[in-house]
Design a protein around this motif. Sequence first.
Motif, short mmCIF file in Angstrom:
data_model
loop_
_atom_site.label_atom_id
_atom_site.label_comp_id
_atom_site.label_asym_id
_atom_site.label_seq_id
_atom_site.Cartn_x
_atom_site.Cartn_y
_atom_site.Cartn_z
N SER A 1 -13.02 -0.92 -9.51
CA SER A 1 -13.08 -1.26 -8.08
C SER A 1 -12.53 -2.67 -7.84
N ARG B 1 -8.78 -2.36 -7.92
CA ARG B 1 -8.26 -1.85 -6.63
C ARG B 1 -8.29 -2.93 -5.56
N TYR C 1 -15.15 -2.22 -1.71
CA TYR C 1 -14.50 -1.25 -0.82
C TYR C 1 -14.64 -1.66 0.65
N ILE D 1 -11.80 -3.99 0.95
CA ILE D 1 -10.56 -3.22 0.93
C ILE D 1 -10.33 -2.57 2.30
N CYS E 1 -7.05 4.95 -3.69
CA CYS E 1 -8.46 4.77 -4.04
C CYS E 1 -9.23 6.08 -4.14
N ILE F 1 -12.93 6.70 -5.95
CA ILE F 1 -14.08 7.02 -5.10
C ILE F 1 -14.74 8.32 -5.57
#
Length: 214
Positions: free
Chosen positions: A10, A13, A108, A111, A131, A135
């Motif tokens: 994560s 990302r 997230y 993001i 993603c 996820i």
Amino acid sequence: MESSVLLIMSFDRFVAICNPLRYTSILTSARVLQIGLAFALKNVLLILPFPVTLKRLRYCKKNLLSHSYCLHQDVMKLACSDNKFNIIYGLFVALSGILDITCIFLSYALILRAVLGIASQRERLKVLSTCVSHICAVLTFYVPVISLAVIYRFSKHSSPITKILMADIFLFVPPVMNPIIYCVKSQQIRNVILEKLCQKQSLQICLISRKSNL
């Protein structure tokens, strides 16, 4: 360990989407190795006390486990002696897992904020699509874990079969589903699989045609 890997992914990302120009300078090979070793050491140190603390307990004649593997809560309940330390330490380890999922959720959220700042809707969907696999992997891992924890904490009178089933799902589903999730999303892997399937199907058609000719 799997929870830590999902957390590291994560973060990867987050850097790739929120700061793409500095991605290679932030996540160098040496830094990734350091992060991996730090999390591996953390997890070893967290899990190592479990067998030590369980060994010091005194157990009754009953020695039948409820699951197909040694779950800490399950073994701890077989003890006749005081197991308050095991309960407190188990809660501490559980909180470290909650910290992982909190950090994943936070990454997230950042993001999503960065993606909403993109003007083009097509570009938003393109960025978010990168993603999807991660996820799905997070949900595949955490949904059985949370369900098992809820059953143990709040459903004391639930069927033993339910607990066994949830524990086995937690053990087997994530490692089985992860390759499928990433294969479906990765075009390169997907093309290789489709090519192999087409070759196999063509071979079967050839064999059937040969048999029919004979």
